[in-house]
Every structure is written in structure tokens, then in C-alpha cells.
Design a protein around this motif. Structure first.
Motif, PDB file in Angstrom:
ATOM      1  N   CYS A 106       0.831  -1.202   0.000  1.00 12.89           N
ATOM      2  CA  CYS A 106       0.000   0.000   0.000  1.00 12.89           C
ATOM      3  C   CYS A 106       0.866   1.254   0.000  1.00 12.89           C
ATOM      4  O   CYS A 106       0.659   2.172  -0.801  1.00 12.89           O
ATOM      5  N   LYS A 107       1.855   1.279   0.856  1.00 13.99           N
ATOM      6  CA  LYS A 107       2.705   2.464   1.013  1.00 13.99           C
ATOM      7  C   LYS A 107       3.519   2.765  -0.232  1.00 13.99           C
ATOM      8  O   LYS A 107       3.613   3.928  -0.661  1.00 13.99           O
ATOM      9  N   TYR A 108       4.121   1.736  -0.836  1.00  8.86           N
ATOM     10  CA  TYR A 108       5.068   1.969  -1.922  1.00  8.86           C
ATOM     11  C   TYR A 108       4.483   1.841  -3.326  1.00  8.86           C
ATOM     12  O   TYR A 108       5.123   2.257  -4.296  1.00  8.86           O
ATOM     13  N   ASP A 166       9.233  -2.240   6.922  1.00  8.39           N
ATOM     14  CA  ASP A 166       9.848  -0.976   7.338  1.00  8.39           C
ATOM     15  C   ASP A 166      10.640  -1.143   8.631  1.00  8.39           C
ATOM     16  O   ASP A 166      11.674  -0.484   8.836  1.00  8.39           O
ATOM     17  N   LEU A 167      10.187  -2.020   9.520  1.00  5.05           N
ATOM     18  CA  LEU A 167      10.948  -2.293  10.742  1.00  5.05           C
ATOM     19  C   LEU A 167      12.241  -3.032  10.414  1.00  5.05           C
ATOM     20  O   LEU A 167      13.279  -2.802  11.054  1.00  5.05           O
ATOM     21  N   LEU A 168      12.200  -3.913   9.422  1.00  3.53           N
ATOM     22  CA  LEU A 168      13.419  -4.598   9.004  1.00  3.53           C
ATOM     23  C   LEU A 168      14.453  -3.589   8.509  1.00  3.53           C
ATOM     24  O   LEU A 168      15.650  -3.733   8.773  1.00  3.53           O
ATOM     25  N   GLU A 204      12.138  -0.875  -2.813  1.00  8.85           N
ATOM     26  CA  GLU A 204      11.582   0.478  -2.638  1.00  8.85           C
ATOM     27  C   GLU A 204      11.614   0.937  -1.185  1.00  8.85           C
ATOM     28  O   GLU A 204      11.730   2.133  -0.911  1.00  8.85           O
ATOM     29  N   SER A 205      11.522   0.002  -0.254  1.00  6.38           N
ATOM     30  CA  SER A 205      11.495   0.379   1.162  1.00  6.38           C
ATOM     31  C   SER A 205      12.845   0.880   1.661  1.00  6.38           C
ATOM     32  O   SER A 205      12.921   1.556   2.687  1.00  6.38           O
ATOM     33  N   ALA A 206      13.924   0.537   0.947  1.00  7.72           N
ATOM     34  CA  ALA A 206      15.266   0.908   1.404  1.00  7.72           C
ATOM     35  C   ALA A 206      15.930   1.961   0.521  1.00  7.72           C
ATOM     36  O   ALA A 206      17.024   2.431   0.850  1.00  7.72           O
ATOM     37  N   LEU A 207      15.290   2.345  -0.571  1.00 16.30           N
ATOM     38  CA  LEU A 207      15.931   3.238  -1.546  1.00 16.30           C
ATOM     39  C   LEU A 207      16.407   4.555  -0.931  1.00 16.30           C
ATOM     40  O   LEU A 207      17.539   4.992  -1.163  1.00 16.30           O
TER      41      LEU A 207
END
Length: 294
Positions: free
Chosen positions: A104-106, A227-229, A245-248
Motif C-alpha cells: 500500500c505504502k510503496y 519498514d521495521l526490518l 523500494e522500502s530501502a531506496l
């Protein structure tokens, strides 16, 4: 067995709210009418549905079984009613979407924004769950469609391809010896690994890939949230396997770096899932078309 649907409706409200008085308030009838209807239903079914103790009620085992099925049927009926109300220019109604918080977020938010701008009178309800939980919501009629990690092993579910996403391994400067070189999967498995919890479809797909390469992993930490990871990797608790995408942003700001492995993890496919032979509302169909024809 010929039982008036109104009795099931009254039972549904009484069971949902665990109260005859609340059911009466919701249905705009008297409490005695609710009580009489429940007695009538119990008589027709030949089973006791509620334990009654003073002003409190609770479901019997038979009542719980009935409620499970009535709840599902009632949700499908509500969905049908919603579909009819939306037929006039989409000026009312609701779309219920099951999706993980990460997807949903990305990926989903821009589509939700566009849909809301085009159809401001349609309510959008987003329910965040894992892929397996999303399939459960679908089968109980609690969402119109869901976005889940493939493959989906459920003959009751129809799947349309949505997008492919990439999972990568990331770490902070604490593990700088892994930076700017190709790392074998076996070497990486000797580091403290931070991964999604074992029950997730994503985790299962990654494990199956690693097993084919002869690698057996024992993660140091397992979490439900990607996101916690990322955050745990930033403080040096280990090497995290996360959605690219979560770490970019953290990679761009040099808080994390991508670990280049000898074999890339396979692309993870996401699908738009619906229940077979259950018609979608017009609003849900339009939203799905927007997602597929992006």
C-alpha cells in the motif's frame, strides 16, 4: 428448512453485539421482539444459540457455528446492496481493498489518490493484512479484492497479474566488508539475517529459492513489517531482506547499502485477487482496471 431471513438478521445483530438490547437499537425494534425472534429461531433449528445469564448473553458452540456462516452471508448481501446503489453514476458506495501495509505504502497510494479524485463520493476502505489473511478476508466477503504475493493456492480465488517487485539484502556500515563486491549466498547466510516472519508468502518464496541453491537459513530476527526490518538494519542488528523500494531512500543517504549477491532473489509477483463467480461492484471493477491498465 424454511426459516424467515428476518430471524437470521436479528440473530446476526444479537450475536455481533453480544446484546439483545443493542440489537434492538440497531434494528429499531423492541428488546422483547429480539428475544422472541431468537427463541423462535432456536425452536426451528432445534438448538440453543445463546447462553443467557441475567443481562449478559454469549454464543453457544452451535451459535458460534451459525454466526460464522451468517456473518459471511450477511457481508455478501451487504456487498450486493452496495453494488446496486453504485449503479447510478458512482455517486455512492464503497470499495474495500485488502493489501499489505508495504505494498500500500510503496505502490498503491498513487492509484488510491487518483481514484478518490475521480470518484470522490466512493468510500475507500483499506484493510492491511498479510497475503494469507487477505485471501481469508476475500473468502468471507469482507473485501472486494485484495493484492497478494503469488502464487495463490486457492481454487476459489481468481488472480490477475499486477506488478513484479524485487527483494534485496541491505546492511549498514557495521558490515562494510560486504560492500562493493559480490557475496555468495552461503557467506551471507553466516551473518545475522533479519527477515519477514516464517508464515508469510514472501518468506516462503525466498526460502524455497535459497533451498534450491543449497542454502538453509536461520534468521536472527523475524518481523511482520518490512519498514521495521529496514530500521533494524540501520542500527546494525543484522542483514535485512527487504523490498527494494522500502530501502531506496536510506541507500541514497548512505545509511544502508545493497549487498550484491551471486544470485539475485527472484522477482516477486503480486496479483489482484477476487472471488470466482462473485460479481464485483462497478466501483471495484473500475479501480481494478486502473491498476491493471496503469
Amino acid at each position: 428448512m424454511d426459516i424467515n431471513f428476518e430471524l437470521y438478521k436479528i440473530f446476526y445483530y444479537a450475536a455481533k453485539h453480544q446484546s439483545f438490547s443493542e440489537a434492538a437499537d440497531k434494528l429499531f425494534i423492541s428488546q422483547s421482539a429480539v428475544s422472541q425472534a431468537i427463541k423462535n429461531l432456536e425452536s426451528k433449528l432445534g438448538e440453543q444459540l445463546f447462553f443467557r445469564k441475567k443481562r449478559k448473553i454469549s454464543l453457544t458452540r452451535e451459535g458460534e457455528l451459525l454466526f460464522k456462516h451468517i456473518e459471511q452471508a450477511y457481508n455478501f448481501i451487504r456487498s450486493a446492496e452496495s453494488k446496486f446503489s453504485e449503479m447510478k453514476n458512482l455517486d455512492a458506495g464503497e470499495v474495500r481493498v485488502g493489501v499489505s501495509d508495504t505494498v500500500c505504502k510503496y505502490f498503491l497510494i498513487p492509484y488510491l489518490e487518483k481514484f478518490n479524485n475521480n470518484y470522490p463520493k466512493i468510500k475507500i476502505q483499506v484493510i492491511n493484512r498479510t497475503s494469507s489473511q487477505i485471501l481469508e478476508l476475500l473468502n468471507h466477503g469482507l473485501v472486494d479484492f485484495g493484492i497478494a504475493t503469488l502464487p495463490v493456492d486457492d481454487k476459489n480465488i481468481e488472480v490477475k497479474n499486477f506488478i513484479s517487485v524485487e527483494d534485496i539484502f541491505v546492511a549498514c556500515h557495521k558490515f562494510s566488508e560486504l560492500k562493493d563486491r559480490t557475496v555468495t549466498l552461503r557467506e551471507l547466510s553466516e551473518y545475522p539475517l533479519l527477515m519477514l516472519e516464517k508464515g508469510s508468502t514472501t518468506r516462503r518464496n525466498i526460502e524455497e529459492f535459497l533451498i534450491k541453491k543449497g542454502i538453509d537459513i536461520a534468521p536472527e530476527i523475524e518481523l511482520e513489517d518490512i519498514d521495521l526490518l529496514v530500521e533494524f538494519a540501520k542500527i546494525g542488528l543484522g542483514v535485512s531482506c527487504v523490498l527494494r523500494e522500502s530501502a531506496l531512500e536510506d541507500i541514497q543517504h548512505n545509511q544502508l547499502f545493497e549487498i550484491h549477491t551471486e544470485y539475485k532473489l527472484p522477482l516477486r509477483k503480486l496479483g489482484i485477487c477476487t472471488v470466482k463467480n462473485v460479481p464485483l461492484s462497478r466501483a471495484a471493477s473500475i479501480m481494478i482496471d486502473n491498476l491493471i491498465n496503469k
